[in-house]
Enzyme design. Sequence first.
Site, mmCIF file in Angstrom:
data_model
loop_
_atom_site.group_PDB
_atom_site.id
_atom_site.type_symbol
_atom_site.label_atom_id
_atom_site.label_comp_id
_atom_site.label_asym_id
_atom_site.label_seq_id
_atom_site.Cartn_x
_atom_site.Cartn_y
_atom_site.Cartn_z
ATOM 1 N N SER A 45 3.786 -0.895 0.801
ATOM 2 C CA SER A 45 3.123 -1.920 0.449
ATOM 3 C C SER A 45 2.033 -2.429 1.519
ATOM 4 O O SER A 45 1.936 -1.980 2.865
ATOM 5 C CB SER A 45 4.538 -3.304 0.173
ATOM 6 O OG SER A 45 3.355 -4.361 0.205
ATOM 7 N N GLU A 46 0.650 -2.565 1.364
ATOM 8 C CA GLU A 46 -0.200 -3.229 2.064
ATOM 9 C C GLU A 46 0.212 -3.714 3.847
ATOM 10 O O GLU A 46 -0.843 -3.710 4.534
ATOM 11 C CB GLU A 46 -0.824 -3.389 1.319
ATOM 12 C CG GLU A 46 -0.749 -4.802 1.263
ATOM 13 C CD GLU A 46 -1.844 -5.114 -0.195
ATOM 14 O OE1 GLU A 46 -2.725 -5.805 0.132
ATOM 15 O OE2 GLU A 46 -2.304 -4.087 -1.517
ATOM 16 N N ASN A 47 1.191 -4.876 3.523
ATOM 17 C CA ASN A 47 1.573 -5.822 4.652
ATOM 18 C C ASN A 47 2.200 -4.919 5.944
ATOM 19 O O ASN A 47 2.786 -5.323 6.364
ATOM 20 C CB ASN A 47 2.809 -6.444 4.296
ATOM 21 C CG ASN A 47 3.520 -6.287 3.076
ATOM 22 O OD1 ASN A 47 3.944 -5.571 2.815
ATOM 23 N ND2 ASN A 47 4.968 -6.871 3.905
#
Length: 218
Positions: A45-47
Amino acid sequence: MLDKNGIAKRIAKELEDGYFVNLGIGIPTLVANYIPEGIEVEFQSENGVLGMGPFPLEGEEDADIINAGKQTITTMPGASFFDSSLSFSMIRGQHVDLTILGAMEVAENGDIANWKIPGKMVKGMGGAMDLVASAENIIVAMMHTNRDGASKLLKRCSLPLTGVNCVRKVVTNMAVMEITQDGFKLLERAPGVSVEDIRNATEGKLIFDKNVPEMILD
């Protein structure tokens, strides 16, 4: 026609053992619930999460463990957390094998629009533009038509583009399609949906063989 979980279940069949997979916001997040038996994949996940698991059971949520869409998630043994700069280094460095995104529109040449509707407030473009610029294997999960019944699979996108000529495959509630030089190639149809139904719901050029099989979900 499929519901959102049906779309996610069909896309999960595209996963291969050892894949690193980025899940976008919306329908793509459901894919983590349908990993086929016998394979291991790592969801990113990009976070800043690597090793996402399925959504937590009610009452077991941890508000500090979320995906890019701010949904609570679970993590698998060995999962890791890191800052956005490292996360996007993974993405820009092409260390992600498969990217699964939602979309508002997809064009027959593989253009995608999924970040902005003119006139509506946008909190930020998110990481989609980095993802589509870096990924070589992009599958879009989306509904085939909008709420008014108009096609979202178009000759040309009408909304601001996120990426150009980057989508490789689209899975909707009606069909599985591959992006080719000649347009949308129909590979599979949802149970109970005819080729004619799909053709009527697709504005872009649709090509297909004589016999198009139904999707196998189980």
